[in-house]
Design a protein around this motif. Structure first.
Motif, short mmCIF file in Angstrom:
data_model
loop_
_atom_site.label_atom_id
_atom_site.label_comp_id
_atom_site.label_asym_id
_atom_site.label_seq_id
_atom_site.Cartn_x
_atom_site.Cartn_y
_atom_site.Cartn_z
N VAL A 15 20.06 -2.55 26.32
CA VAL A 15 21.18 -2.94 25.23
C VAL A 15 20.55 -2.72 23.81
CG1 VAL A 15 22.25 -4.74 24.48
CG2 VAL A 15 22.24 -4.52 26.90
N VAL A 16 19.40 -3.09 23.37
CA VAL A 16 18.83 -2.94 22.14
C VAL A 16 18.60 -1.32 21.89
CG1 VAL A 16 16.70 -3.36 20.84
CG2 VAL A 16 17.66 -5.03 22.27
N GLY A 17 18.30 -0.62 22.84
CA GLY A 17 18.26 0.49 22.63
C GLY A 17 19.63 1.33 22.24
N PHE A 18 20.56 0.80 22.66
CA PHE A 18 21.85 1.36 22.63
C PHE A 18 22.46 1.05 21.19
CE2 PHE A 18 22.40 2.27 27.04
CZ PHE A 18 22.67 3.67 26.85
N GLY A 19 21.96 -0.23 20.68
CA GLY A 19 22.47 -0.97 19.41
C GLY A 19 21.71 -0.22 18.22
N GLN A 20 20.85 0.70 18.26
CA GLN A 20 19.92 1.25 17.31
C GLN A 20 21.17 1.85 16.09
OE1 GLN A 20 16.86 1.03 16.69
NE2 GLN A 20 16.72 -0.12 18.49
N ASP A 21 20.83 2.05 14.97
CA ASP A 21 21.38 2.17 13.83
C ASP A 21 21.90 3.80 13.85
OD1 ASP A 21 22.45 2.34 11.28
OD2 ASP A 21 20.63 2.68 10.33
N LYS A 22 23.38 3.85 13.95
CA LYS A 22 23.76 5.03 14.01
C LYS A 22 24.16 5.82 12.59
CE LYS A 22 27.52 2.25 13.91
NZ LYS A 22 27.07 0.91 13.72
N ASN A 23 23.80 5.14 11.44
CA ASN A 23 24.02 5.78 10.16
C ASN A 23 23.03 6.58 9.90
OD1 ASN A 23 26.42 4.29 9.95
ND2 ASN A 23 25.12 2.53 9.02
N LYS A 24 23.19 7.69 9.20
CA LYS A 24 22.30 8.68 8.62
C LYS A 24 22.50 8.91 7.24
CE LYS A 24 20.52 13.37 9.48
NZ LYS A 24 20.79 14.68 10.05
N LYS A 25 21.32 9.08 6.43
CA LYS A 25 21.18 9.54 5.06
C LYS A 25 21.09 11.03 5.03
CE LYS A 25 19.45 5.16 3.19
NZ LYS A 25 18.24 4.47 2.65
N MET A 26 22.11 11.75 4.05
CA MET A 26 21.78 13.05 4.12
C MET A 26 22.10 13.35 2.48
SD MET A 26 25.29 14.66 6.13
CE MET A 26 24.62 14.02 7.44
N THR A 27 21.59 14.48 2.11
CA THR A 27 21.40 15.08 0.79
C THR A 27 21.82 16.69 0.72
OG1 THR A 27 20.27 13.04 -0.09
CG2 THR A 27 20.73 14.91 -1.57
N PHE A 28 22.63 17.06 0.05
CA PHE A 28 22.81 18.43 -0.22
C PHE A 28 23.38 18.53 -1.41
CE2 PHE A 28 26.45 17.06 2.37
CZ PHE A 28 27.41 17.62 1.97
N SER A 55 27.87 9.83 -3.38
CA SER A 55 27.49 9.71 -4.85
C SER A 55 27.05 11.03 -5.17
CB SER A 55 26.65 8.75 -4.96
OG SER A 55 26.23 8.64 -6.29
N TRP A 56 27.54 11.53 -5.94
CA TRP A 56 27.15 13.03 -6.49
C TRP A 56 26.65 12.56 -7.77
CZ3 TRP A 56 29.24 16.46 -10.70
CH2 TRP A 56 28.96 17.63 -10.49
N ASP A 57 25.31 13.29 -8.10
CA ASP A 57 24.78 13.12 -9.41
C ASP A 57 25.10 14.45 -10.08
OD1 ASP A 57 22.66 11.78 -10.88
OD2 ASP A 57 21.48 13.71 -10.47
N ILE A 58 25.56 14.23 -11.29
CA ILE A 58 26.09 15.09 -12.38
C ILE A 58 24.74 16.10 -12.57
CG2 ILE A 58 27.00 15.98 -14.45
CD1 ILE A 58 29.03 13.47 -14.15
N PRO A 59 23.56 15.60 -13.14
CA PRO A 59 22.54 16.31 -13.44
C PRO A 59 21.74 17.27 -12.46
CG PRO A 59 22.15 14.10 -14.62
CD PRO A 59 23.52 14.26 -13.55
N LEU A 63 24.44 15.57 -3.76
CA LEU A 63 25.60 14.63 -3.27
C LEU A 63 24.58 13.94 -2.23
CD1 LEU A 63 28.42 13.67 -2.82
CD2 LEU A 63 28.83 15.32 -0.96
N SER A 64 24.74 12.45 -2.39
CA SER A 64 24.24 11.53 -1.18
C SER A 64 25.13 10.93 -0.62
CB SER A 64 23.31 10.68 -2.08
OG SER A 64 22.26 11.12 -2.92
N LEU A 65 24.84 10.90 0.97
CA LEU A 65 25.81 10.56 1.67
C LEU A 65 25.31 9.57 2.72
CD1 LEU A 65 27.35 13.75 2.90
CD2 LEU A 65 28.55 12.06 1.13
N VAL A 66 25.72 8.28 3.39
CA VAL A 66 25.41 7.73 4.31
C VAL A 66 26.57 8.00 5.26
CG1 VAL A 66 25.03 5.45 5.36
CG2 VAL A 66 24.18 6.11 3.24
#
Length: 123
Positions: A15-28, A55-59, A63-66
């Motif tokens: 049960v703990v194994g299936f409850g792991q965080d499904k969110n992923k950070k990515m940037t491109f 969140s997109w950084d102008i300089p 683009l950073s995503l979760v």
């Protein structure tokens, strides 16, 4: 009794194994120039089901995503961004979508952007 405890422990671990965080950070990288681009890019990304943060950084043009990996992936986000007129390395916006962006947002015509003014604001 020992068998029951062992089975209970195995169930708890699974049960703990299936409850792991499904969110992923990515940037491109996403091409754009200004605050209007930032709002358009972030709105397009957040409109994709499964995107929790954008969140997109102008300089840096990053683009950073979760995202919830069970509901979306980076190509779905890049497709949504291309539909509103912004290029990524993998997907280019159609000419029609690019033509629809505000004239100050035309990043293909020149290499200027508002990065310098945003660097001064952040320093």
């Amino acid at each position: 009794m020992k068998k029951g405890i062992l089975i209970l422990a195995c169930l708890l671990v699974s049960v703990v194994g299936f409850g792991q965080d499904k969110n992923k950070k990515m940037t491109f990288e996403v091409n754009g120039k200004c605050e209007m681009c930032k709002m358009r890019i972030e709105k397009a990304a957040l409109g994709v089901p499964g995107v929790k943060y954008a969140s997109w950084d102008i300089p840096t043009h990053q683009l950073s995503l979760v995202v919830d990996e069970r509901k979306t992936n980076s190509m779905k986000v890049k497709s949504a961004i291309a539909e509103v007129g912004h290029d990524t390395k993998e997907l280019k916006a159609t000419q029609e979508a690019y033509d629809a962006v505000h004239p100050c947002c035309k990043y293909r015509e020149d290499n200027t952007d508002d990065a310098a003014s945003h660097q001064k604001e952040n320093d």
